[in-house]
Design a protein around this motif. Structure first.
Motif, PDB file in Angstrom:
ATOM      1  N   PHE A   8      45.325  48.980  71.907  1.00 66.04           N
ATOM      2  CA  PHE A   8      44.899  50.031  73.226  1.00 66.04           C
ATOM      3  C   PHE A   8      46.191  50.860  73.372  1.00 66.04           C
ATOM      4  O   PHE A   8      47.378  50.659  72.783  1.00 66.04           O
ATOM      5  CB  PHE A   8      44.716  49.153  74.261  1.00 66.04           C
ATOM      6  N   GLU A   9      46.140  51.731  74.087  1.00 65.44           N
ATOM      7  CA  GLU A   9      47.102  52.785  74.394  1.00 65.44           C
ATOM      8  C   GLU A   9      47.330  52.724  75.982  1.00 65.44           C
ATOM      9  O   GLU A   9      46.372  52.462  76.448  1.00 65.44           O
ATOM     10  CB  GLU A   9      46.678  54.131  74.002  1.00 65.44           C
ATOM     11  N   GLN A  10      48.461  52.883  76.197  1.00 68.76           N
ATOM     12  CA  GLN A  10      48.849  52.786  77.681  1.00 68.76           C
ATOM     13  C   GLN A  10      50.213  53.685  77.914  1.00 68.76           C
ATOM     14  O   GLN A  10      51.080  53.369  77.285  1.00 68.76           O
ATOM     15  CB  GLN A  10      48.977  51.493  78.226  1.00 68.76           C
ATOM     16  N   SER A  41      52.992  62.200  67.489  1.00 71.98           N
ATOM     17  CA  SER A  41      52.165  62.678  66.268  1.00 71.98           C
ATOM     18  C   SER A  41      51.488  61.385  65.737  1.00 71.98           C
ATOM     19  O   SER A  41      50.322  61.482  65.203  1.00 71.98           O
ATOM     20  CB  SER A  41      52.767  63.494  65.369  1.00 71.98           C
ATOM     21  N   THR A  42      52.184  60.412  65.658  1.00 68.92           N
ATOM     22  CA  THR A  42      51.798  59.115  65.131  1.00 68.92           C
ATOM     23  C   THR A  42      50.822  58.403  65.914  1.00 68.92           C
ATOM     24  O   THR A  42      49.568  58.141  65.378  1.00 68.92           O
ATOM     25  CB  THR A  42      52.888  58.184  64.991  1.00 68.92           C
ATOM     26  N   ILE A  43      50.920  58.186  67.133  1.00 66.06           N
ATOM     27  CA  ILE A  43      49.975  57.690  68.077  1.00 66.06           C
ATOM     28  C   ILE A  43      48.728  58.375  67.986  1.00 66.06           C
ATOM     29  O   ILE A  43      47.632  57.742  68.112  1.00 66.06           O
ATOM     30  CB  ILE A  43      50.859  57.764  69.330  1.00 66.06           C
ATOM     31  N   SER A  44      48.524  59.862  67.731  1.00 65.86           N
ATOM     32  CA  SER A  44      47.521  60.377  67.776  1.00 65.86           C
ATOM     33  C   SER A  44      46.566  59.924  66.790  1.00 65.86           C
ATOM     34  O   SER A  44      45.353  59.905  66.821  1.00 65.86           O
ATOM     35  CB  SER A  44      47.495  61.945  67.941  1.00 65.86           C
ATOM     36  N   LYS A  45      47.111  59.593  65.677  1.00 65.30           N
ATOM     37  CA  LYS A  45      46.352  59.074  64.225  1.00 65.30           C
ATOM     38  C   LYS A  45      45.754  57.741  64.502  1.00 65.30           C
ATOM     39  O   LYS A  45      44.819  57.442  63.967  1.00 65.30           O
ATOM     40  CB  LYS A  45      47.234  58.910  63.266  1.00 65.30           C
ATOM     41  N   TRP A  46      46.450  56.803  65.537  1.00 64.26           N
ATOM     42  CA  TRP A  46      45.852  55.632  65.799  1.00 64.26           C
ATOM     43  C   TRP A  46      44.801  55.550  66.800  1.00 64.26           C
ATOM     44  O   TRP A  46      44.228  54.512  67.301  1.00 64.26           O
ATOM     45  CB  TRP A  46      47.172  54.827  66.338  1.00 64.26           C
ATOM     46  N   ARG A  47      44.747  56.590  67.497  1.00 62.25           N
ATOM     47  CA  ARG A  47      43.782  56.894  68.564  1.00 62.25           C
ATOM     48  C   ARG A  47      42.382  56.182  68.248  1.00 62.25           C
ATOM     49  O   ARG A  47      41.633  55.615  69.137  1.00 62.25           O
ATOM     50  CB  ARG A  47      43.959  58.061  69.342  1.00 62.25           C
ATOM     51  N   ASN A  53      41.421  52.680  69.154  1.00 59.33           N
ATOM     52  CA  ASN A  53      41.418  52.095  70.732  1.00 59.33           C
ATOM     53  C   ASN A  53      40.162  50.855  70.693  1.00 59.33           C
ATOM     54  O   ASN A  53      38.906  51.363  70.412  1.00 59.33           O
ATOM     55  CB  ASN A  53      41.213  53.288  71.512  1.00 59.33           C
ATOM     56  N   ASN A  54      40.597  49.992  71.256  1.00 57.32           N
ATOM     57  CA  ASN A  54      39.662  48.829  71.605  1.00 57.32           C
ATOM     58  C   ASN A  54      38.989  48.073  70.389  1.00 57.32           C
ATOM     59  O   ASN A  54      38.231  47.245  70.308  1.00 57.32           O
ATOM     60  CB  ASN A  54      38.657  49.251  72.553  1.00 57.32           C
ATOM     61  N   ARG A  65      44.098  46.583  58.168  1.00 57.86           N
ATOM     62  CA  ARG A  65      42.832  46.849  58.211  1.00 57.86           C
ATOM     63  C   ARG A  65      42.363  46.976  59.557  1.00 57.86           C
ATOM     64  O   ARG A  65      42.870  46.446  60.569  1.00 57.86           O
ATOM     65  CB  ARG A  65      42.062  45.990  57.375  1.00 57.86           C
ATOM     66  N   ASP A  66      41.025  47.656  59.813  1.00 55.19           N
ATOM     67  CA  ASP A  66      40.345  47.622  61.132  1.00 55.19           C
ATOM     68  C   ASP A  66      39.153  46.679  60.835  1.00 55.19           C
ATOM     69  O   ASP A  66      38.424  46.910  59.901  1.00 55.19           O
ATOM     70  CB  ASP A  66      39.912  49.106  61.251  1.00 55.19           C
ATOM     71  N   ARG A  67      38.949  45.650  61.758  1.00 61.08           N
ATOM     72  CA  ARG A  67      38.036  44.794  61.824  1.00 61.08           C
ATOM     73  C   ARG A  67      36.825  45.149  62.730  1.00 61.08           C
ATOM     74  O   ARG A  67      35.879  44.593  62.835  1.00 61.08           O
ATOM     75  CB  ARG A  67      38.639  43.462  62.323  1.00 61.08           C
ATOM     76  N   GLY A  68      36.891  46.666  63.177  1.00 59.56           N
ATOM     77  CA  GLY A  68      35.869  46.910  64.129  1.00 59.56           C
ATOM     78  C   GLY A  68      36.053  46.459  65.621  1.00 59.56           C
ATOM     79  O   GLY A  68      37.055  45.982  65.962  1.00 59.56           O
TER      80      GLY A  68
END
Length: 116
Positions: free
Chosen positions: A33-35, A81-87, A90-91, A112-115
Motif C-alpha cells: 500500500f502507499e501512504q 518515478s519508481t513508486i508510480s510503477k508500483w501503484r 496497491n492492496n 511476484r504479484d499474488r493478486g
C-alpha cells in the motif's frame, strides 16, 4: 590516550559495519500500500527475522491473524518515478526480496504479484 581513542573509534565502526553485513536477504510476503507518497508492505509479525516461507493468500492471512501485522517501508519508494510503477500493486499481496534494516526493507526487488 590518542591510541585508545583510535582503538575505540575503530571498534565502533567495525561493529556497525558487521551489523549491517549480517542482515540476510530474505523473501518477504505482504500487502502493498502507499501512504504519504511512500510505499509500504504490511508484513505478518511472525515473518520478522526469518522472512516469509510461503507467499499464498491463505498462508499470509493465517500468519497475520496469529501474530498481527506491521507496516514496513520499502526503501526504493523515496523516488517518485519508481513508486508510480508500483501503484498498480496497491492492496495486492506481493512477494519481494531484500534486507530488513533500520525498520525498512532495503535493496528491494519485486518477485511476484499474488493478486488481491
Amino acid at each position: 590516550m590518542k591510541n585508545m581513542a583510535f582503538l575505540l573509534l575503530f571498534l565502533c565502526l567495525s561493529n556497525s559495519y558487521a551489523a549491517k553485513a549480517s542482515a540476510e536477504t530474505e523473501n518477504w510476503c505482504g500487502k502493498y500500500f502507499e501512504q504519504d507518497g511512500r510505499g509500504y508492505i504490511q508484513l505478518a509479525r511472525n515473518d520478522f527475522g526469518i522472512g516469509s516461507r510461503d507467499c499464498t493468500l491463505s498462508g499470509y492471512s493465517k500468519r497475520a491473524m496469529e501474530s498481527g501485522t506491521a507496516d514496513i517501508e520499502l526503501e526504493f519508494t523515496r523516488n517518485r518515478s519508481t513508486i508510480s510503477k508500483w501503484r498498480k500493486f496497491n492492496n495486492h499481496l506481493i512477494e519481494v526480496r531484500g534486507k530488513f534494516s533500520n525498520g525498512s526493507i532495503i535493496g528491494t526487488r519485486f518477485i511476484r504479484d499474488r493478486g488481491v
